[in-house]
Design a protein around this motif. Structure first.
Motif, mmCIF file in Angstrom:
data_model
loop_
_atom_site.group_PDB
_atom_site.id
_atom_site.type_symbol
_atom_site.label_atom_id
_atom_site.label_comp_id
_atom_site.label_asym_id
_atom_site.label_seq_id
_atom_site.Cartn_x
_atom_site.Cartn_y
_atom_site.Cartn_z
ATOM 1 N N PHE A 1 -3.395 -1.685 -8.088
ATOM 2 C CA PHE A 1 -3.397 -0.564 -7.151
ATOM 3 C C PHE A 1 -2.901 0.667 -7.894
ATOM 4 O O PHE A 1 -1.889 0.610 -8.589
ATOM 5 C CB PHE A 1 -2.484 -0.853 -5.958
ATOM 6 C CG PHE A 1 -2.909 -2.068 -5.177
ATOM 7 C CD1 PHE A 1 -3.893 -1.958 -4.209
ATOM 8 C CD2 PHE A 1 -2.338 -3.302 -5.424
ATOM 9 C CE1 PHE A 1 -4.299 -3.071 -3.492
ATOM 10 C CE2 PHE A 1 -2.729 -4.419 -4.710
ATOM 11 C CZ PHE A 1 -3.721 -4.308 -3.749
ATOM 12 N N ILE A 2 -3.604 1.769 -7.739
ATOM 13 C CA ILE A 2 -3.227 2.994 -8.442
ATOM 14 C C ILE A 2 -2.693 4.019 -7.445
ATOM 15 O O ILE A 2 -3.230 4.179 -6.347
ATOM 16 C CB ILE A 2 -4.418 3.571 -9.245
ATOM 17 C CG1 ILE A 2 -3.958 4.719 -10.132
ATOM 18 C CG2 ILE A 2 -5.550 3.997 -8.337
ATOM 19 C CD1 ILE A 2 -4.907 5.060 -11.242
ATOM 20 N N CYS A 3 -1.633 4.672 -7.844
ATOM 21 C CA CYS A 3 -1.057 5.737 -7.040
ATOM 22 C C CYS A 3 -1.926 6.980 -7.215
ATOM 23 O O CYS A 3 -2.167 7.423 -8.341
ATOM 24 C CB CYS A 3 0.380 5.995 -7.498
ATOM 25 S SG CYS A 3 1.194 7.288 -6.564
ATOM 26 N N ARG A 4 -2.401 7.550 -6.120
ATOM 27 C CA ARG A 4 -3.285 8.730 -6.174
ATOM 28 C C ARG A 4 -2.578 9.985 -6.664
ATOM 29 O O ARG A 4 -3.202 10.885 -7.201
ATOM 30 C CB ARG A 4 -3.868 9.017 -4.795
ATOM 31 C CG ARG A 4 -4.836 8.005 -4.305
ATOM 32 C CD ARG A 4 -5.302 8.375 -2.890
ATOM 33 N NE ARG A 4 -6.228 7.403 -2.391
ATOM 34 C CZ ARG A 4 -7.550 7.564 -2.428
ATOM 35 N NH1 ARG A 4 -8.066 8.661 -2.930
ATOM 36 N NH2 ARG A 4 -8.345 6.628 -1.950
ATOM 37 N N ASP A 5 -1.281 10.039 -6.449
ATOM 38 C CA ASP A 5 -0.511 11.221 -6.825
ATOM 39 C C ASP A 5 0.057 11.062 -8.232
ATOM 40 O O ASP A 5 0.401 9.962 -8.649
ATOM 41 C CB ASP A 5 0.647 11.436 -5.847
ATOM 42 C CG ASP A 5 0.183 11.577 -4.417
ATOM 43 O OD1 ASP A 5 -0.854 12.241 -4.206
ATOM 44 O OD2 ASP A 5 0.836 11.024 -3.511
ATOM 45 N N LEU B 1 10.115 3.554 -9.937
ATOM 46 C CA LEU B 1 8.723 3.251 -9.612
ATOM 47 C C LEU B 1 8.616 2.185 -8.518
ATOM 48 O O LEU B 1 7.765 2.279 -7.642
ATOM 49 C CB LEU B 1 7.973 2.803 -10.869
ATOM 50 C CG LEU B 1 7.779 3.882 -11.934
ATOM 51 C CD1 LEU B 1 7.178 3.279 -13.194
ATOM 52 C CD2 LEU B 1 6.948 5.037 -11.426
ATOM 53 N N SER B 2 9.488 1.191 -8.567
ATOM 54 C CA SER B 2 9.423 0.136 -7.545
ATOM 55 C C SER B 2 9.713 0.704 -6.157
ATOM 56 O O SER B 2 9.157 0.241 -5.162
ATOM 57 C CB SER B 2 10.370 -1.020 -7.873
ATOM 58 O OG SER B 2 11.723 -0.620 -7.764
ATOM 59 N N TYR B 3 10.566 1.730 -6.072
ATOM 60 C CA TYR B 3 10.853 2.368 -4.782
ATOM 61 C C TYR B 3 9.662 3.170 -4.264
ATOM 62 O O TYR B 3 9.591 3.475 -3.073
ATOM 63 C CB TYR B 3 12.075 3.272 -4.873
ATOM 64 C CG TYR B 3 13.369 2.538 -5.113
ATOM 65 C CD1 TYR B 3 13.701 1.392 -4.386
ATOM 66 C CD2 TYR B 3 14.267 2.978 -6.069
ATOM 67 C CE1 TYR B 3 14.886 0.709 -4.616
ATOM 68 C CE2 TYR B 3 15.458 2.303 -6.305
ATOM 69 C CZ TYR B 3 15.754 1.171 -5.571
ATOM 70 O OH TYR B 3 16.924 0.489 -5.800
ATOM 71 N N LEU B 4 8.722 3.539 -5.140
ATOM 72 C CA LEU B 4 7.544 4.305 -4.725
ATOM 73 C C LEU B 4 6.403 3.424 -4.209
ATOM 74 O O LEU B 4 5.510 3.913 -3.529
ATOM 75 C CB LEU B 4 7.021 5.135 -5.902
ATOM 76 C CG LEU B 4 7.916 6.254 -6.414
ATOM 77 C CD1 LEU B 4 7.264 6.933 -7.611
ATOM 78 C CD2 LEU B 4 8.201 7.249 -5.317
ATOM 79 N N VAL B 5 6.425 2.147 -4.551
ATOM 80 C CA VAL B 5 5.302 1.274 -4.212
ATOM 81 C C VAL B 5 5.057 1.204 -2.702
ATOM 82 O O VAL B 5 3.932 1.410 -2.250
ATOM 83 C CB VAL B 5 5.491 -0.145 -4.803
ATOM 84 C CG1 VAL B 5 4.434 -1.108 -4.285
ATOM 85 C CG2 VAL B 5 5.461 -0.086 -6.329
ATOM 86 N N GLU B 6 6.088 0.934 -1.917
ATOM 87 C CA GLU B 6 5.887 0.800 -0.466
ATOM 88 C C GLU B 6 5.453 2.097 0.203
ATOM 89 O O GLU B 6 4.460 2.110 0.923
ATOM 90 C CB GLU B 6 7.131 0.230 0.197
ATOM 91 C CG GLU B 6 6.995 -1.267 0.392
ATOM 92 C CD GLU B 6 8.101 -1.843 1.231
ATOM 93 O OE1 GLU B 6 7.985 -1.729 2.464
ATOM 94 O OE2 GLU B 6 9.031 -2.400 0.650
ATOM 95 N N PRO B 7 6.160 3.219 -0.015
ATOM 96 C CA PRO B 7 5.744 4.439 0.701
ATOM 97 C C PRO B 7 4.410 5.013 0.229
ATOM 98 O O PRO B 7 3.659 5.564 1.032
ATOM 99 C CB PRO B 7 6.882 5.424 0.462
ATOM 100 C CG PRO B 7 7.634 4.904 -0.698
ATOM 101 C CD PRO B 7 7.409 3.427 -0.732
ATOM 102 N N LEU B 8 4.088 4.903 -1.057
ATOM 103 C CA LEU B 8 2.866 5.525 -1.561
ATOM 104 C C LEU B 8 1.656 4.596 -1.566
ATOM 105 O O LEU B 8 0.525 5.048 -1.428
ATOM 106 C CB LEU B 8 3.086 6.060 -2.991
ATOM 107 C CG LEU B 8 4.104 7.189 -3.126
ATOM 108 C CD1 LEU B 8 4.229 7.623 -4.579
ATOM 109 C CD2 LEU B 8 3.729 8.374 -2.250
ATOM 110 N N LEU B 9 1.895 3.297 -1.744
ATOM 111 C CA LEU B 9 0.779 2.351 -1.853
ATOM 112 C C LEU B 9 0.720 1.348 -0.701
ATOM 113 O O LEU B 9 -0.214 0.558 -0.631
ATOM 114 C CB LEU B 9 0.866 1.603 -3.192
ATOM 115 C CG LEU B 9 0.800 2.496 -4.433
ATOM 116 C CD1 LEU B 9 1.141 1.712 -5.687
ATOM 117 C CD2 LEU B 9 -0.567 3.126 -4.552
ATOM 118 N N ALA B 10 1.712 1.371 0.157
ATOM 119 C CA ALA B 10 1.778 0.460 1.314
ATOM 120 C C ALA B 10 1.660 -1.002 0.901
ATOM 121 O O ALA B 10 0.982 -1.793 1.547
ATOM 122 C CB ALA B 10 0.704 0.820 2.340
#
Length: 91
Positions: free
Chosen positions: A10-14, A25-34
């Motif tokens: 899964f790639i982060c669009r931002d 980065l692990s804290y970004l996975v849920e809010p940005l990639l669900a």
């Protein structure tokens, strides 16, 4: 490392601040990639200038982080990659 057949990427669009490490980065996975960062899937983050990429992965014993910095050229836009999709072979 072997990647199982059921693993998805899964790639982060931002664009992401490449100073972030595993925890950031692990804290970004849920809010940005669900997605759940402990799922075993690959999470791809591209820097603002698109010369750097980080891939976060949970392997059941801890996180692994891969980092690639290009000396020439750029990675494709994360928004473009997310829209068209990509294979693990391309990754």
């Amino acid at each position: 490392m072997l990647i199982g057949g059921d693993v998805q990427a899964f790639i982060c669009r931002d664009a992401v601040d490449m100073r972030k490490s595993i925890d950031g980065l692990s804290y970004l996975v849920e809010p940005l990639l669900a997605k759940n960062p402990l799922s075993g899937h690959l999470f791809v983050f591209v820097g603002r200038d698109r010369s750097k990429v980080k891939i976060l992965y949970w392997d059941r014993t801890g996180f692994a982080l891969w980092y690639k910095r290009l000396s020439h050229g750029r990675f494709p836009s994360p928004a473009t990659l997310a829209q068209r999709g990509f294979t693990l072979a391309e990754l």
